[in-house]
Design an enzyme around this catalytic site. Structure first.
Site, PDB file in Angstrom:
ATOM      1  N   SER A 184      -9.746  -1.058   6.604  1.00 19.29           N
ATOM      2  CA  SER A 184      -9.127  -0.925   5.531  1.00 19.29           C
ATOM      3  C   SER A 184      -8.609  -2.187   4.974  1.00 19.29           C
ATOM      4  CB  SER A 184      -8.357   0.229   5.643  1.00 19.29           C
ATOM      5  OG  SER A 184      -9.129   1.415   5.477  1.00 19.29           O
ATOM      6  N   LYS A 210       0.853  -1.031   0.224  1.00 18.28           N
ATOM      7  CA  LYS A 210      -0.179  -0.093  -0.050  1.00 18.28           C
ATOM      8  C   LYS A 210       0.862   1.375  -0.011  1.00 18.28           C
ATOM      9  CE  LYS A 210      -3.790   1.883   2.736  1.00 18.28           C
ATOM     10  NZ  LYS A 210      -4.925   1.530   3.789  1.00 18.28           N
ATOM     11  N   SER A 251      -9.659   1.306   2.802  1.00 17.77           N
ATOM     12  CA  SER A 251      -9.069   2.464   1.752  1.00 17.77           C
ATOM     13  C   SER A 251      -8.016   1.496   1.160  1.00 17.77           C
ATOM     14  CB  SER A 251      -8.475   3.319   3.011  1.00 17.77           C
ATOM     15  OG  SER A 251      -7.406   2.922   3.814  1.00 17.77           O
TER      16      SER A 251
END
Ligand code: GLN
Length: 454
Positions: free
Chosen positions: A159, A60, A135
């Site tokens: 997330s 990420k 997210s």
């Protein structure tokens, strides 16, 4: 096959589909191939290699990797070159992992659909008109679309688990303190945890073996011994007590989701688990507590982006205050600004007691409620998300509706316990995940149930 071949295949797949999918914000082809060549060299020399050696994966974009750009999908950090490796990156590299790139995300990890990214939309591989969740949407999409074999995400309020649910993957949020946060750009420091996205539970256990463990660079990192997680994958869950909180299966759950979840519970029963109804009455306050605490911590953490130390700086300004105001106005997106304003308000003199302090008190009670529940049961089960993947734009107009996506996942971060989302079935062709919640540092027990269930 060689590690270089596997890596080339991964890069080729990214080249072919990522224009459409939008999972990546940057690709590190040279660094990935170099890592793969190292692995091949060792292989030829007859060395035995760790499980992750030579396998392409994605990070990420809120995790630092030396010499690469980390943006948190924000204009504020566009072009930010990481001067060091996050501890998770260091651990991955030490195990021969091949990091092929950085995955798209909601700006500073604030969101549930990856639509708040300043750079691009990430599509759900099951239906390109729908969101991958968030997210960590890029991390989820990259694995679901077969660009990489696994990825890392961060989970502050869901997330990892929610996008795993929406993309048909296993998504694991460890106990707070189990995995080092050093080198992860902070959103809400008392809630953030790093964890993996994988196609199955066995892969999850293998990646967790590499990620977990104490780190002196993170003061909240726990000194708790790490077992070999693959040892828990016995498929035997007979007699295990699984709690079904009535609040998580109540009126808020849409009918098709409830049906899917009840079928999953029947599977658990058929495996010999004992299903017990329990009650977590404070769950109804979890979202309120989360959005006060997460926003408060975010407003403080994001104060460092002042246009001076690092990050985006406005081109034109008159004095120091003007640099702050213009840089932050231009550098942050709407959702980030909303959180900063909410958090600043909750922390300000006169409101602190009414909001921040009260939320902390309720947090303590939620923690106690979970501790009590784990005296009665070994794990708790719930839906991961109230819905399957939704369409782009469906929830962006109303932030509160977007926040509701996290209703089943935020209590887990508030309590700091581990949680995992496992694919449970499909609703009209779209994947839906079941969430298992475990006691502190009982990651092994969670993986055991998840593995028997999948
Ligand atoms: N969707 C939640 C939020 O917007 C959770 C985000 C996360 O876990 N990073 O805050």
């Amino acid at each position: 096959v060689t590690a270089v071949e596997v890596t080339e295949n991964s890069l080729k797949r990214i080249n072919e589909i990522d224009d459409k999918l939008g999972a990546f914000v940057s690709i590190e082809a040279d660094k990935a191939l170099e890592a793969a060549r190292e692995v091949d060299k060792k292989l030829q020399a007859g060395e035995t290699l760790p499980d992750l050696a030579g396998i392409p994966m994605a990070l990420k974009d809120n995790m630092c990797m030396k010499g690469t750009i980390s943006t948190c999908s924000s204009r504020m950090m566009e072009g930010f070159l990481s001067p060091y490796d996050a501890t998770v990156v260091e651990r991955l590299k030490a195990n021969g992992a091949v990091i092929v790139g950085k995955a798209n995300m909601d700006e500073f990890a604030m969101g549930s659909s990856t639509e708040t990214s300043a750079f691009k939309l990430t599509k759900n591989p099951y239906d390109l008109e729908r969101v991958p969740g968030g997210s960590s949407g890029g991390s989820a999409a990259s694995v679901a679309a077969g660009e990489v074999y696994y990825s890392l995400g961060s989970d502050t309020g869901g997330s990892i688990r929610q996008p795993a649910s929406l993309c048909g993957l296993v998504g694991f949020k460890p106990t707070y303190g189990r995995v080092s946060r050093y080198g992860l750009v902070a959103f809400a420091s008392s809630l953030d945890q790093i964890g993996p996205f994988t196609k199955d539970v066995e892969d999850c256990a293998i990646v967790m073996n590499t990620l977990a463990g104490h780190d002196p660079m993170d003061s909240t990192s726990a000194k708790v011994e790490v077992p070999d997680y693959t040892k828990f994958l016995t498929k035997d869950i007979r007699g295990m007590r699984i709690g079904m909180p009535k609040e998580y299966f109540g009126e808020g759950v849409p009918e098709d989701m409830r049906k899917c979840m009840m079928e999953a519970i029947d599977v658990l029963k058929s495996l010999g688990a004992e299903i017990k109804e329990i009650s977590l009455p404070l769950s109804e306050y979890a979202l309120a507590v989360y959005y006060i605490l997460a926003s408060s911590e975010a407003s403080s953490n994001l104060a460092r982006f002042d246009g001076i130390r690092y990050g985006y700086r406005a081109k034109e300004f008159t004095d120091a205050i003007d640099i702050y105001v213009k840089s932050r106005t231009e550098g942050f997106g709407d959702e980030v600004k909303r959180r900063i304003m909410l958090g600043t308000y909750a922390l300000s003199a006169g409101y602190y007691d009414a909001y921040y302090k009260k939320a902390l008190r309720v947090r303590t009670r939620i923690i106690n409620e979970y501790k009590e529940a784990f005296k009665e049961v070994d794990v708790i089960v719930s839906p991961t998300s109230p819905s399957v993947a939704f369409k782009f734009g469906e929830k962006t107009a109303n932030p509160l509706e977007m926040y509701l996506s996290d209703i089943y996942t935020v209590p887990v971060n508030i309590a700091g316990v581990p949680g995992v989302s496992v694919p449970a079935g499909f609703i009209k062709g779209l994947p839906a995940g079941l969430q298992f919640i475990g006691n502190y540092f009982e990651e092994g027990t969670l993986l055991k149930v998840a593995h028997a269930f999948e």
